[in-house]
Design an enzyme around this catalytic site. Structure first.
Site, PDB file in Angstrom:
ATOM      1  N   HIS A  62       0.370  17.107  -1.839  1.00  0.00           N
ATOM      2  CA  HIS A  62      -0.419  15.947  -2.232  1.00  0.00           C
ATOM      3  C   HIS A  62      -0.611  14.945  -1.095  1.00  0.00           C
ATOM      4  O   HIS A  62      -1.405  14.000  -1.216  1.00  0.00           O
ATOM      5  CB  HIS A  62       0.222  15.244  -3.434  1.00  0.00           C
ATOM      6  CG  HIS A  62      -0.768  14.685  -4.407  1.00  0.00           C
ATOM      7  ND1 HIS A  62      -2.077  14.395  -4.072  1.00  0.00           N
ATOM      8  CD2 HIS A  62      -0.649  14.343  -5.719  1.00  0.00           C
ATOM      9  CE1 HIS A  62      -2.719  13.915  -5.117  1.00  0.00           C
ATOM     10  NE2 HIS A  62      -1.877  13.864  -6.134  1.00  0.00           N
ATOM     11  N   ARG A  63       0.091  15.123   0.021  1.00  0.00           N
ATOM     12  CA  ARG A  63      -0.167  14.287   1.191  1.00  0.00           C
ATOM     13  C   ARG A  63      -1.504  14.651   1.836  1.00  0.00           C
ATOM     14  O   ARG A  63      -2.162  13.813   2.450  1.00  0.00           O
ATOM     15  CB  ARG A  63       0.942  14.455   2.236  1.00  0.00           C
ATOM     16  CG  ARG A  63       2.331  14.019   1.790  1.00  0.00           C
ATOM     17  CD  ARG A  63       3.363  14.381   2.834  1.00  0.00           C
ATOM     18  NE  ARG A  63       3.427  15.830   3.068  1.00  0.00           N
ATOM     19  CZ  ARG A  63       4.218  16.411   3.974  1.00  0.00           C
ATOM     20  NH1 ARG A  63       5.003  15.654   4.733  1.00  0.00           N
ATOM     21  NH2 ARG A  63       4.209  17.716   4.108  1.00  0.00           N
TER      22      ARG A  63
END
Length: 466
Positions: A437-438
């Site tokens: 999700h980064r």
């Protein structure tokens, strides 16, 4: 008469800074004549099983490590007797000692030639690929590992240490070692048993694993309990965590606690894909090619990535940069007897469906045989895990370290499905997508998964994406 030298070969770094490897088996024995690059051993690194080629042409003088032993990189594993004039250097600056001088030193006799240098620096020789850089030495003495020789002008205690294999072979000629296999000898060492005391029940008096275990139980258990211990056998089995399984475990822990994982699921009607697969198998252009749902799904992943390139990237923590890959090295998770590996197909984005089929077949066969090389396990950019072959529908796969996404393919099953407002029996598959999700936000991950599902639901959709 041609002079011979004893040259030691130290365990090389087999890729990406690995610090140790396990000797699985020797392909040669003491006294065997070997040629340059002949396979002499099979070793297991933290990533793969690798065949180790000989850096010298000559005769095997000594094997310093037993199968089953974990050896640090740089430690001597085998000595060769080679001709002084025609040897090839295997890298890592193996020690060089004149055999006659060493044996004379052990026996206390003068060396041939009186003042002939022993252990003098070898001339610069060509280096074999894969064995590291040749180390240049100055005249200044340095601290060496056990079993190596410093550059000196006379026979020294260090030179005598090189002769230990020679002395050991002479001693073995006087005392016969009990007949057993390397794993059994290792088990005996772990249990602290002297094999000379263990009676062998195998063919010709061979000492078996059961012999060692039974003898150990008889020694440790009280007399009245010994029959019971032998009857019940071991209540638990312990296996050392090492090699591929150790590396995989560490990598998965690092991935799970470093990258914030998000997993999304999508169940799709893949009837059209299965029909396409059946047609391709009957097409002469694909005769001899192995086609499976994984083949089509892999191609679909490559096409879907064109609209979602962020899933083909890496978070570089050290430089605080996002690395966008303009190529696809497609990883395929493979279950092997030694644990999970994820070899990858280099530049898969350039491949036709037939080329991809061939690459997948070769990758799978190599992985199952335990022959995957460290290079094939490095540099992946996105991965697929085919859990459907185990009858599993969906899961939450953990990212392969250094990658932004992984797709899990579920089993293809017949199920009731609504088609044109009517209930029908269709072939369906569940897709699971985990992403970092980064690097990938929900919209990007969802779009990629929707595109992948659209292709597998209707392969003609590829025409709208290329």
């Amino acid at each position: 008469m041609t002079a011979t030298m004893i040259k030691e070969f130290r365990l090389p770094d087999l890729g990406e800074g690995l610090t140790e490897s396990e000797i699985l088996s020797w392909k040669v024995a003491v006294g065997d004549t070997v040629t340059l690059n002949q396979v002499i051993a099979e070793v297991e690194t933290a990533k793969a099983v690798v065949e180790l080629p000989s850096p010298f042409a000559g005769t095997v003088a000594a094997l310093h490590e037993q199968p089953g032993t974990v050896v640090e990189v740089g430690k001597p594993i085998v000595s060769f007797e080679v001709d002084d004039a025609g040897s090839s250097n295997g890298g890592g600056a193996p020690a060089v000692v004149d055999r006659s001088a060493v044996e004379a030193s052990v026996k206390g006799a003068p060396t041939a030639g009186g003042t002939e240098a022993v252990g003098a620096p070898a001339k610069r020789e060509p280096n074999l690929v894969g064995y590291g850089a040749v180390v240049e030495h100055s005249g200044r003495p340095t601290r060496r590992a056990r079993g190596q020789v410093q550059d000196v002008k006379s026979v020294t205690p260090e030179a005598a240490a090189i002769a230990e294999p020679v002395v050991a072979r002479q001693a073995e000629a006087d005392v016969e070692r009990p007949r057993s296999t390397p794993p059994v000898r290792k088990l005996a060492r772990d249990l602290g048993l002297d094999l000379q005391l263990v009676p062998g029940t195998g063919p010709g008096g061979l000492i078996t694993r059961e012999d060692v275990q039974n003898f150990s139980g008889a020694v440790e258990a009280p007399a009245e309990l010994a029959p019971v211990a032998a009857e019940l056998g071991e209540r638990e089995t312990r296996t050392a965590i090492k090699g591929v399984r150790k590396f995989t475990a560490a990598a998965m822990v690092q991935s799970a606690f470093t990258a914030p994982h998000v997993t999304e699921f999508l169940t799709v009607d893949v009837t059209a894909t299965m029909e396409l697969l059946a047609r391709l198998k009957g097409n002469r252009a694909f005769e001899g090619y192995k086609l499976t749902p994984l083949t089509i799904a892999a191609k679909a992943v490559l096409v879907a990535l064109r609209n979602s390139p962020t899933l083909n990237s890496r978070w570089d923590e050290s430089s605080q940069e996002i690395v966008q890959f303009n190529y696809v090295n497609l990883g395929i998770a493979a279950a092997t007897p030694r644990g999970l590996t994820v070899p990858n197909i280099k530049d898969a984005h350039r491949m036709t469906l037939r080329e991809l089929s061939t690459a997948l077949t070769e990758l799978t066969d190599t992985a199952r045989a335990g022959k995957t090389s460290p290079a094939e396990l490095s540099g992946g950019t996105i991965s697929i895990t085919n859990i459907g072959v185990f009858g599993i529908d969906a899961g939450t796969p953990i990212l392969n370290p250094g990658e932004a996404a992984i797709v899990a393919l579920g089993a293809v099953r017949k199920a009731p499905w609504v088609v044109n407002d009517e209930l029908a029996v269709r072939q369906v598959m569940s897709l699971s997508l985990s992403f970092d999700h980064r690097l990938v936000d929900g919209e990007q991950g969802s779009r990629f998964l929707a595109d992948l599902g659209a292709i597998l639901s209707d392969p003609a959709m590829v025409m709208t994406m290329i």
